[in-house]
Design an enzyme around this catalytic site. Sequence first.
Site, short mmCIF file in Angstrom:
data_model
loop_
_atom_site.label_atom_id
_atom_site.label_comp_id
_atom_site.label_asym_id
_atom_site.label_seq_id
_atom_site.Cartn_x
_atom_site.Cartn_y
_atom_site.Cartn_z
N GLU A 1 0.82 -1.20 0.00
CA GLU A 1 0.00 0.00 0.00
C GLU A 1 0.86 1.25 0.00
OE1 GLU A 1 -2.56 -0.10 3.45
OE2 GLU A 1 -2.78 -2.26 3.17
N CYS B 1 3.23 8.24 1.60
CA CYS B 1 3.65 7.27 2.61
C CYS B 1 3.86 5.95 1.89
CB CYS B 1 2.55 7.15 3.66
SG CYS B 1 2.82 5.83 4.85
N CYS C 1 5.43 -7.72 7.52
CA CYS C 1 6.40 -7.23 8.50
C CYS C 1 6.58 -8.30 9.56
CB CYS C 1 5.83 -5.95 9.14
SG CYS C 1 6.96 -5.15 10.31
N CYS D 1 4.08 -5.84 16.13
CA CYS D 1 3.39 -4.87 16.99
C CYS D 1 1.91 -5.26 17.08
CB CYS D 1 3.53 -3.46 16.43
SG CYS D 1 5.24 -2.91 16.33
N CYS E 1 -0.95 -3.40 14.96
CA CYS E 1 -0.66 -3.07 13.57
C CYS E 1 -1.13 -4.16 12.62
CB CYS E 1 0.84 -2.82 13.40
SG CYS E 1 1.27 -2.34 11.73
N SER F 1 10.60 6.09 9.56
CA SER F 1 10.05 5.72 10.85
C SER F 1 10.44 4.29 11.20
CB SER F 1 8.52 5.84 10.79
OG SER F 1 7.94 5.45 12.01
N LEU G 1 7.36 5.08 19.37
CA LEU G 1 7.64 4.83 20.79
C LEU G 1 6.43 4.18 21.46
CD1 LEU G 1 9.75 5.15 23.02
CD2 LEU G 1 8.85 7.44 23.46
N HIS G 2 5.34 4.86 21.47
CA HIS G 2 4.04 4.34 21.93
C HIS G 2 3.92 3.98 23.40
CE1 HIS G 2 3.26 4.48 17.72
NE2 HIS G 2 3.65 3.27 17.40
N CYS H 1 -1.92 1.84 8.47
CA CYS H 1 -0.92 0.92 7.99
C CYS H 1 -1.39 -0.53 7.79
CB CYS H 1 0.16 0.94 9.08
SG CYS H 1 1.68 0.34 8.57
N1 SAH Z 1 7.81 -0.11 10.94
C1 SAH Z 1 7.91 1.31 11.01
C2 SAH Z 1 7.10 2.05 9.98
C3 SAH Z 1 5.70 1.56 9.66
S1 SAH Z 1 4.38 1.88 10.75
C4 SAH Z 1 7.58 1.79 12.41
O1 SAH Z 1 7.22 0.97 13.22
O2 SAH Z 1 7.74 2.97 12.69
C5 SAH Z 1 4.06 3.60 10.69
C6 SAH Z 1 3.47 4.11 11.97
O3 SAH Z 1 2.09 3.72 12.14
C7 SAH Z 1 4.19 3.60 13.21
O4 SAH Z 1 4.36 4.64 14.13
C8 SAH Z 1 3.23 2.56 13.73
O5 SAH Z 1 3.49 2.27 15.05
C9 SAH Z 1 1.90 3.23 13.44
N2 SAH Z 1 0.75 2.34 13.46
C10 SAH Z 1 0.64 1.08 13.04
N3 SAH Z 1 -0.59 0.60 13.22
C11 SAH Z 1 -1.30 1.60 13.77
C12 SAH Z 1 -2.65 1.73 14.20
N4 SAH Z 1 -3.49 0.72 14.11
N5 SAH Z 1 -3.03 2.92 14.72
C13 SAH Z 1 -2.17 3.96 14.82
N6 SAH Z 1 -0.88 3.89 14.43
C14 SAH Z 1 -0.46 2.73 13.93
#
Ligand code: SAH
Length: 346
Positions: free
Chosen positions: A92, A105, A112, A116, A119, A191, A215-216, A333
């Site tokens: 995407e 983006c 992946c 996470c 995600c 990122s 970071l989250h 994402c």
């Molecule tokens: N792998 C990289 C880049 C891809 S994700 C990374 O982890 O940074 C891009 C961003 O979207 C990251 O900050 C990820 O944590 C966030 N993301 C993924 N799924 C999400 C969701 N369901 N809601 C909000 N942010 C999300």
Amino acid sequence: MEKNSISSFTEEALCDYIKGFGQPAFRGKQLFKWLHQKRVTQFSQMTDIPKALIEKLEENSVIDTLTIRKKQIGGDGTIKYLFALADGNCVEAVVMRYEYGNTICVSTQVGCRMGCRFCASTQGGLVRSLTAGEICAEVYTAQADVDGRISNIVLMGIGEPLDNYNNVMDFLTIISSDNGINIGMRNITLSTCGLVPMIDELAQRKLGITLAISLHGPTDEIRSGMMPINNKYNVDELIAACRRYQHTTGRRVSFEYAMVNGVNDSADCAKQLSTLLKGMGAHVNLIPINPVDGSAYSATDAKNVSRFKERLEVLGINATVRRRLGTDISAACGQLRREESTKAGE
Ligand code: SAH
């Protein structure tokens, strides 16, 4: 014989490749311009390249292209693409329209392996990494389709860019070349979920890009619950790497913080986060989590997101609440690819 992805070569590598065919280096430069400035998708369109060389290239090489499998336009003008790669896999990309221009983006992998919990991209694991040429093709295909110039890139689509390090570095070199589409490093954000050794490697390159960290969570307990990578490189190690990155590159790191109701949005979390980032001049992007199917997480409501932002600011940390562009078109994402493959019965 596996063909070489010719659109994945940096200009320098392309000149070397072409020398291997007994050709002068300037032909490499010409080819690079055809591929990345004029952005042709077939060798036969390269009108000033000798026919014999075209034939050799067709035999040995391939130009990475992709096709638009699906396109959705959101109410806010955000465009989401599902691209099909030559082998049938899908990724995407999203084009967002801001006052200062179009931002794309892009995805860096099919799937992946970072796992996470919130995600969609990681739910089916990693299928494969993209070549540099395929990542370029995301930009070129979208650029040919949208009005106005794409001026900014964020590597925040499907995949972990630092888990596809070499190809992503070649992509950055190609895409910022003034013999190509010429999108400056300062307009690019990478990122990562926090692969510490790769952050250190990246720092050594001293690119002008912005590094964003997903970071989250402000503590190991919270972050490990959301992101398995934290069991490998914990919060302290990650922040230390970010401080080294800033020191080496002179560039500030920014932080993504997806807000999950009852998980990482308390007043204590704001305090812990501010302690962690103290003195970095860091910027925090707050974004209510976009709930994906099968996830137990729900988003912090808008009022509490603003309260969290105010708390951070009182504690001396700059924060922005990110506009949620494209939520009506599943622009979070990996959601579109996931929907498509679930339908296909994967
Ligand atoms: N792998 C990289 C880049 C891809 S994700 C990374 O982890 O940074 C891009 C961003 O979207 C990251 O900050 C990820 O944590 C966030 N993301 C993924 N799924 C999400 C969701 N369901 N809601 C909000 N942010 C999300």
